[in-house]
Design an enzyme around this catalytic site. Structure first.
Site, mmCIF file in Angstrom:
data_model
loop_
_atom_site.group_PDB
_atom_site.id
_atom_site.type_symbol
_atom_site.label_atom_id
_atom_site.label_comp_id
_atom_site.label_asym_id
_atom_site.label_seq_id
_atom_site.Cartn_x
_atom_site.Cartn_y
_atom_site.Cartn_z
ATOM 1 N N SER A 162 -2.276 -4.586 -1.004
ATOM 2 C CA SER A 162 -1.494 -4.854 -2.733
ATOM 3 C C SER A 162 -0.302 -5.730 -2.790
ATOM 4 C CB SER A 162 -1.960 -3.523 -3.270
ATOM 5 O OG SER A 162 -0.813 -2.460 -2.439
ATOM 6 N N ASP A 426 4.332 5.940 -8.799
ATOM 7 C CA ASP A 426 4.066 4.426 -7.639
ATOM 8 C C ASP A 426 5.838 4.212 -6.982
ATOM 9 O OD1 ASP A 426 4.004 2.240 -6.327
ATOM 10 O OD2 ASP A 426 2.902 1.478 -7.755
ATOM 11 N N HIS A 429 5.307 0.186 -4.305
ATOM 12 C CA HIS A 429 5.023 -1.320 -5.619
ATOM 13 C C HIS A 429 5.817 -1.161 -6.231
ATOM 14 C CE1 HIS A 429 0.653 0.037 -4.850
ATOM 15 N NE2 HIS A 429 0.553 -1.233 -3.961
#
Length: 460
Positions: A162, A426, A429
């Site tokens: 990712s 998160d 990311h």
């Protein structure tokens, strides 16, 4: 009364003309010598029009809209890269940049929902106004037209997990300020295999999901651990190697998960394999082995011919004469300071100052493994004239940006109904736009250095 002698004036004029001709005849050989050793190179100004250099590699009947988004003057000094003294991108500091990003959360349609911090209501915006300043070199503000020029008629592939997707979507948004991409291929859950086409420059940009680079079987509810086969690459991406001109490899976080490791018919051991009768071996060496297998496979398949004719695959490959550029984006640290479902998981809103945070522990070991394998591969690639490799060293500069993650804003307006007791965060990311855009500025800088080196060496 004196008079003017017309013959005297004519003689003086004739002498002057002869003298000028002699000077010109003397300067002409010097100018030719200067052009021979220092050839003029075309300007890469955003307003230039670049001619096609070879026949198109894809045909499409779809219409793509091209538009120009003028960039403000950059606070970053434009420079000409010197490949003899490569830039140490890991050594530097974050400095304020009043110009901010090239795009916003609504101007680009390829941002994954979880990284769209602006549209999800993140209240602070200081994280958008920083630029990375290496100590020994300068990085220019990203110019999408220069990037597309370097990739004209080529295929750029991002391969990995990712984080590879995060970097890809950042690049697509930056490029879309100059030319609109068209999605031409989409396969797999969560958009794991996609390809876009930039009609303006006949450029293809792809993403291939491959969280280990090597062959792997991801964990399931039945077997709660991954299985990695370290002697074989993942053919879901490697089978397309002959169609790639540039590949960016980016993996890391999936190696932290429980896994069993195989090499041929042998079991090397495992990591955090509770209940399994295997030896615990950790994952640092395994991480390095995955990159070694990957880079060696690329050289084997695209280095055929070696010497002056390398860069291709097998003799039957119609593109056996073209080279390949390989970039390894180094490990991107996370910034969890608390529990993943508590408000203060990654609360900082400013970068760390120079010297405030050291690169150590797991982050340093992961980066070391990647950089070491790239350097080893560079030595092996010297026998191939058309394979170029580089480590996109972003670990340290990313470590210094604890403010760049979505945190709770991976969802829209997470506090619209007040402060929840628990909210998912998160801290791995990166917000788009945001700090990860710098990775692609450095990627373009690497490409400029390669291009500069090619001009001087006479290579591609």
């Amino acid at each position: 009364m004196s008079s003017t002698n017309p013959f005297k004036d004519q003689s003086s004029s004739s002498l002057t003309k002869k003298l000028l001709r002699c000077i010109l005849y003397a300067l002409l050989p010097l100018a030719l010598i200067r052009l021979y050793f220092y050839p003029l190179t075309p300007s890469l100004s955003p307003t230039n029009q670049f001619p096609h250099t070879k026949p198109p590699i894809i045909t499409t009947t779809a219409t793509a809209t091209t538009f120009t988004s003028p960039s403000p003057p950059s606070s970053k000094e434009h420079h000409s890269s010197n490949t003899e003294t490569p830039c140490d991108y890991s050594n530097g500091k974050w400095v304020p940049d009043k110009f901010g990003p090239l795009y916003n959360g609504t101007s680009c349609g390829t941002i994954k929902d979880g990284q769209n911090c602006m549209s999800h209501g993140r209240p602070d915006q200081d994280y958008l106004y920083w630029s990375w300043e290496p100590k020994d070199c300068k990085i220019s503000r990203f110019d999408p037209k220069i990037f597309l020029h370097f990739l004209r008629n080529k295929h750029l592939a991002f391969v990995g997990d990712s984080m590879a997707r995060n970097q890809l979507e950042s690049l697509l948004c930056m490029l879309s300020t100059a030319s609109k991409p068209e999605l031409v291929y989409n396969l797999g859950d969560d958009n794991k295999f996609r390809r876009w086409h930039f009609k303006s420059h006949n450029v293809n940009v792809s993403i291939y999901w491959s969280p280990f680079l090597v062959k792997g079987i991801e964990k399931t509810e039945i077997a709660n651990y991954n299985r990695l086969f370290l002697d074989s690459v993942d053919e879901r991406w490697a089978s397309d190697l002959d169609k790639m001109d540039m590949v960016v490899l980016s993996v890391g976080h999936w190696f932290l998960h429980p896994a069993v490791y195989f090499y041929g018919e042998s079991v090397l051991g495992c990591h955090y394999c509770v209940g399994q009768n295997y030896t615990e071996v950790g994952f640092y060496d395994v991480f390095g082995k995955a990159f070694k297998t990957t880079l060696e496979t690329i050289m084997e398949r695209r280095g055929g011919g070696g010497g002056g004719g390398g860069g291709g695959g097998s003799d039957s490959d119609s593109d056996s004469g073209k080279g390949i550029d390989v970039v390894v984006t180094t490990f991107s640290p996370h910034h969890f300071e608390g529990e993943w479902d508590k408000l203060g998981a990654c609360p900082k809103t400013q970068p760390f100052k120079e010297g405030e945070k050291q690169l150590e522990g797991m982050d340093a070991e992961m980066r070391k493994a990647e950089v070491g394998e790239v350097e080893a591969a560079k030595e092996k690639a010297k026998k191939f004239s058309r394979i170029r490799l580089s480590a996109l060293d972003v670990t340290k500069l990313s470590l210094m940006r604890p403010d760049g993650h979505p945190g709770p804003y991976m969802y829209a307006n997470p506090f619209a109904n007040g402060i929840a007791e628990r909210v998912q965060n998160d801290c791995v990311h990166w917000c788009l736009p945001g700090a990860i855009d710098t990775w692609n500025e450095i990627l373009l800088d690497v490409m400029k250095r390669w291009d500069n080196q090619s001009r001087w060496s006479g290579g591609r």
